[in-house]
Design an enzyme around this catalytic site. Structure first.
Site, short mmCIF file in Angstrom:
data_model
loop_
_atom_site.label_atom_id
_atom_site.label_comp_id
_atom_site.label_asym_id
_atom_site.label_seq_id
_atom_site.Cartn_x
_atom_site.Cartn_y
_atom_site.Cartn_z
N LYS A 13 0.84 -1.36 -0.09
CA LYS A 13 0.04 -0.07 0.00
C LYS A 13 1.04 1.33 -0.10
O LYS A 13 1.62 1.57 1.05
CB LYS A 13 -0.95 0.00 1.33
CG LYS A 13 -2.10 1.03 1.23
CD LYS A 13 -2.33 1.70 2.52
CE LYS A 13 -1.60 2.74 3.24
NZ LYS A 13 -1.67 3.93 2.47
N GLU A 66 10.06 1.96 10.82
CA GLU A 66 11.24 2.73 10.86
C GLU A 66 10.41 4.13 10.85
O GLU A 66 9.67 4.39 9.95
CB GLU A 66 11.80 2.59 9.47
CG GLU A 66 13.00 1.54 9.53
CD GLU A 66 13.95 1.44 10.83
OE1 GLU A 66 14.29 2.59 11.35
OE2 GLU A 66 14.37 0.43 11.21
N CYS A 77 13.39 11.57 6.72
CA CYS A 77 13.59 10.81 8.16
C CYS A 77 15.06 11.08 8.69
O CYS A 77 15.18 11.24 9.78
CB CYS A 77 13.08 9.60 8.24
SG CYS A 77 13.78 8.36 7.21
N GLU A 84 10.25 16.20 15.63
CA GLU A 84 10.36 16.21 14.09
C GLU A 84 9.54 17.25 13.08
O GLU A 84 8.18 17.22 13.38
CB GLU A 84 10.35 14.96 13.60
CG GLU A 84 10.62 14.78 12.10
CD GLU A 84 10.53 13.49 11.39
OE1 GLU A 84 11.45 12.78 10.85
OE2 GLU A 84 9.58 12.78 11.92
#
Length: 487
Positions: free
Chosen positions: A175, A254, A288, A388
């Site tokens: 997906k 992750e 990331c 973040e």
């Protein structure tokens, strides 16, 4: 008219049972529709899993050389369509042409790499304790792999999950993110053609586009799915982890990070600015592994800030096809999130040295453009230094001794990528030893990865279960059987 893509299930292209589609827009010009996709349902996802399960044993029994042939044939077709894939990635995700081309070539090489590894990955022979015995291990596929991938590397990340899963005999249901599914849909076209060429069974690879709530959850929940690999935000990843582990599935996540770069007193200042600038503002900070914290020795601090601001000011910002220094955010929500963090930084008392403004005139009028942000006078407990941002955003602070720098580096919940710029070999090795991050860079931007070595974070950046990429990427999709063969 933009092309409308179907789901790919059991070797054929299928429309969703919902009968509904959604549009993917160009973030540099939101008036431009790149493609339309199926607004898929949980039932669509379940059908894809059932197709993958039905053919899994046949694919597992297929010789490694043949599995490698499928990946090699796919890579060749991707190679032939390199320019098309590059432009598609730019148009739907916003990367500059150079950034997009680098990612496309990375994906091509990932398929080529695992094509070769499929032939020599089976297990290990061990020395037994007695005569008349063969002692060895066999690696077998987990079964059906459910892969849920993000929008920020929409061809590389699906490739580095799919290729090792297929190479080791698993069947796949993938997906993609709804913000940028088009470029990998074109990879699926390559897989489809390659499967016909090599005679791979239908159902080996399946591709369903839809929301995480409907499609993603249905994939994770299905009893035929044996392993789940997810890359995305921490909030969603933690829910995925709980959902999969509650059902005793193998899970790999992750997630995000708040990556630092330390500038040592021996650093070359120009090199340091280039390392930080590329790590913070490259791919619009939407990685990331992007640099969001800079920890600079007192002796270099003022000069470093001045030169980093100059670097940011000099960046040409515009549509990715023009190959500027920086492209747009992928979506309005991502742009708004960055702008909100700019306001938060001001409210927390940090000094906005440069940037943090939306660009809305001329070529920027219909896009999600923002100037790169540089904050100083930051404290490590500020929200902008702990959370973040996922945009072209960096906070700069100072330190006086090495132990203080390491303490600042580790003073976050995350732990994906950390860097240091230094000419002091001892300092570099102490840094490698002392920081709690899964990737450590010396004199290099925190962004940018090799495809044949492990990738993964520590602490809140990862489930810390398995690494991705390289041989470890294959380990995740297999389980070991130990054989004691006496004669």
């Amino acid at each position: 008219m933009p092309e409308t893509y179907s789901n790919y299930v059991d070797g054929e292209w299928r429309e969703s049972e919902s009968g509904e589609t959604f549009e993917v827009h160009n973030p540099a010009n939101t008036d431009e529709v790149v493609a339309e996709f199926q607004q898929s349902t949980a039932e669509d996802a379940r059908g894809a899993v059932e197709a993958a399960a039905a053919t899994q044993e046949e694919w597992a029994d297929t010789p490694g050389a043949t599995r490698g042939k499928l990946l090699r044939a796919t890579a060749k077709r991707m190679d032939d369509r390199e320019e098309e894939l590059t432009e598609t990635l730019v148009q739907e995700e916003g990367k500059t042409r150079s950034e997009a081309n680098g990612e496309v070539n990375r994906a091509i090489n990932i398929f080529y790499y695992y094509a070769e590894r499929a032939m020599d990955y089976a297990g290990e022979r061990k020395q037994p304790s007695s005569q008349g015995q063969n002692l060895y291990t066999v690696r077998e596929p987990m079964g059906v792999a459910g892969l849920i991938t993000p929008w920020n590397y929409p061809i590389a990340i699906p490739s580095w999950k799919s290729a090792p899963a297929l190479a080791t005999g698993n069947t796949v249901v993938l997906k993609p993110a709804m913000d940028a599914p088009t470029v990998f849909a074109k990879v699926v076209e390559c897989i489809d053609e390659a499967a016909d060429e090599v005679g791979a069974p239908d159902g080996v690879f399946n591709f369903v586009v839809g929301s995480g709530e409907d499609v993603g959850s249905a994939i994770i929940d299905h009893e035929e799915v044996d392993t789940v690999s997810f890359t995305g935000s921490r909030a969603v990843g933690e829910m995925v982890y709980e959902q999969a582990t509650d059902q005793h599935k193998r899970i790999q996540t992750e997630l995000g990070s708040k990556n630092p770069t330390v500038i040592g007193p021996s650093a070359d200042l120009e090199e340091a600015v280039n390392v930080v600038g590329s790590g913070a503002f490259g791919v619009t900070g939407q990685a990331c592994t992007a640099t969001e914290r800079v920890i600079v020795h007192d002796s270099l601090y003022d000069d470093f800030v001045d030169q980093l601001v100059e670097y940011a000011e000099d960046l040409d910002i515009g549509p990715g096809l023009d190959d500027p220094g920086m492209g747009p955010h992928v979506s309005e929500s991502e742009l708004e999130s960055t702008l909100e963090y700019v306001e938060t930084g001001k409210e927390e008392g940090a000094t906005l040295e440069y940037g943090g403004e939306r660009l809305e005139n001329g070529e920027h009028e219909n896009g999600y453009f923002v100037t790169p942000t540089v904050f100083t006078d930051v404290e490590n407990d500020m929200q902008i230094m702990q959370e973040e941002v996922f945009g072209p955003f960096v906070g700069v602070t100072s330190y006086s001794d090495f132990d203080e720098a390491v303490e600042l580096v580790n003073d976050v919940e995350f732990g994906l990528a950390a860097g240091i710029v230094t000419q002091d070999h001892s300092e570099a090795n102490r840094f490698i030893q002392d920081v709690d991050f899964g990737i450590v860079k010396v004199n290099e931007a925190t962004t940018g990865l090799e495809l044949h070595v492990p990738f993964g974070g520590m602490n809140a950046s990862s489930s810390e279960t398995y690494r991705e990429q390289g041989e470890e990427g294959m380990d995740y999709f297999t389980i070991i059987k130990t054989v004691y063969d006496n004669y």
